[in-house]
Scaffold this motif. Structure first.
Motif, PDB file in Angstrom:
ATOM      1  N   ASN A 105       0.831  -1.216   0.000  1.00 10.86           N
ATOM      2  CA  ASN A 105       0.000   0.000   0.000  1.00 10.86           C
ATOM      3  C   ASN A 105       0.862   1.261   0.000  1.00 10.86           C
ATOM      4  OD1 ASN A 105      -2.566  -1.359   0.178  1.00 10.86           O
ATOM      5  ND2 ASN A 105      -2.019  -1.860   2.283  1.00 10.86           N
ATOM      6  N   ALA A 106       1.903   1.265  -0.793  1.00 13.97           N
ATOM      7  CA  ALA A 106       2.818   2.409  -0.827  1.00 13.97           C
ATOM      8  C   ALA A 106       2.112   3.686  -1.250  1.00 13.97           C
ATOM      9  CB  ALA A 106       3.983   2.110  -1.763  1.00 13.97           C
ATOM     10  N   GLU A 110       2.127   7.367   0.651  1.00 13.31           N
ATOM     11  CA  GLU A 110       2.593   8.602   0.004  1.00 13.31           C
ATOM     12  C   GLU A 110       1.602   9.728   0.194  1.00 13.31           C
ATOM     13  OE1 GLU A 110       3.605   7.807  -4.055  1.00 13.31           O
ATOM     14  OE2 GLU A 110       5.160   6.382  -3.497  1.00 13.31           O
ATOM     15  N   ARG A 111       0.309   9.422   0.234  1.00 13.14           N
ATOM     16  CA  ARG A 111      -0.723  10.443   0.456  1.00 13.14           C
ATOM     17  C   ARG A 111      -0.768  10.882   1.912  1.00 13.14           C
ATOM     18  NH1 ARG A 111      -4.145   6.640  -2.074  1.00 13.14           N
ATOM     19  NH2 ARG A 111      -5.213   6.468  -0.094  1.00 13.14           N
ATOM     20  N   PRO A 114      -4.120   9.339   7.240  1.00 10.45           N
ATOM     21  CA  PRO A 114      -4.084   8.714   8.564  1.00 10.45           C
ATOM     22  C   PRO A 114      -4.878   7.414   8.642  1.00 10.45           C
ATOM     23  CG  PRO A 114      -4.535  11.047   8.771  1.00 10.45           C
ATOM     24  CD  PRO A 114      -4.586  10.720   7.311  1.00 10.45           C
ATOM     25  N   ALA A 115      -6.015   7.364   7.971  1.00 10.51           N
ATOM     26  CA  ALA A 115      -6.828   6.143   8.006  1.00 10.51           C
ATOM     27  C   ALA A 115      -6.080   4.985   7.349  1.00 10.51           C
ATOM     28  CB  ALA A 115      -8.165   6.375   7.323  1.00 10.51           C
ATOM     29  N   ALA A 116      -5.393   5.275   6.246  1.00  4.20           N
ATOM     30  CA  ALA A 116      -4.639   4.222   5.551  1.00  4.20           C
ATOM     31  C   ALA A 116      -3.467   3.752   6.406  1.00  4.20           C
ATOM     32  CB  ALA A 116      -4.155   4.734   4.204  1.00  4.20           C
ATOM     33  N   ILE A 117      -2.808   4.676   7.068  1.00  2.78           N
ATOM     34  CA  ILE A 117      -1.672   4.307   7.920  1.00  2.78           C
ATOM     35  C   ILE A 117      -2.143   3.454   9.096  1.00  2.78           C
ATOM     36  CG2 ILE A 117       0.107   5.216   9.468  1.00  2.78           C
ATOM     37  CD1 ILE A 117       0.323   7.605   7.477  1.00  2.78           C
ATOM     38  N   LEU A 118      -3.268   3.832   9.711  1.00  6.25           N
ATOM     39  CA  LEU A 118      -3.808   3.028  10.810  1.00  6.25           C
ATOM     40  C   LEU A 118      -4.250   1.654  10.320  1.00  6.25           C
ATOM     41  CD1 LEU A 118      -5.820   5.619  12.911  1.00  6.25           C
ATOM     42  CD2 LEU A 118      -3.722   4.448  13.534  1.00  6.25           C
TER      43      LEU A 118
END
Length: 161
Positions: A105-106, A110-111, A114-118
């Motif tokens: 999910n690189a 890059e964006r 926060p939801a993607a990182i969590l």
């Protein structure tokens, strides 16, 4: 307090409790030793360099009191490595989960969403929570289980029975 109880408290060998792997120890002495190590560890956390070395040095007394507690339960002392082994394997697995998720999910990273990182960290955090529960369960098992009555292969009953 009777004279016998007073002499038992005064005659208690703290050095043996914290530094020897031989023999058995009572639940109350285990918790006293554990709280001493916890207190020293908390204070060590406030001291940058010395604290690191104190924390490393606290591994020995923590292992010693846990091994003696296992001995009191009639269990072999090597069981004390069980939480260490589970933590190492679980930590490697958690790091692998984060790494694989990050690679797959690189674009989301890059964006800086926060939801993607969590979402990437979620499975690893769940595993870390399971590891914490396992460690707490092990601590409570050795700290609350009754010891074997009478002498066993590790020594005489620390309660004197």
């Amino acid at each position: 307090m009777s004279i016998e109880t007073s002499s038992q408290i005064q005659g208690f060998d703290w050095q043996k409790l914290l530094f020897s792997f031989e023999g058995r120890t009572r639940r109350s002495h285990f918790w006293i030793g554990w709280l001493i190590c916890l207190g020293v560890g908390v204070v060590a956390g406030w001291l940058p360099v010395i604290g690191f070395f104190l924390s490393i040095a606290l591994i020995w007394p923590n292992l010693a009191i846990a091994v003696k507690r296992l001995h009191d339960m009639g269990k072999p002392g090597w069981l004390v490595v069980l939480p260490w082994a589970v933590n190492i394997v679980g930590g490697v697995f958690a790091a692998t989960l984060v790494g694989v998720s990050a690679l797959s999910n690189a674009a989301a990273l890059e964006r800086e969403d926060p939801a993607a990182i969590l979402a990437l960290l979620g499975p690893a955090m769940g595993l870390v929570l399971l590891l914490l529960v396992f460690n707490l369960a092990f601590l409570l098992w050795i700290g609350l289980s009754a010891g074997q009555a009478g002498a066993n292969r590790f020594g005489s009953d620390p309660k004197g029975g």
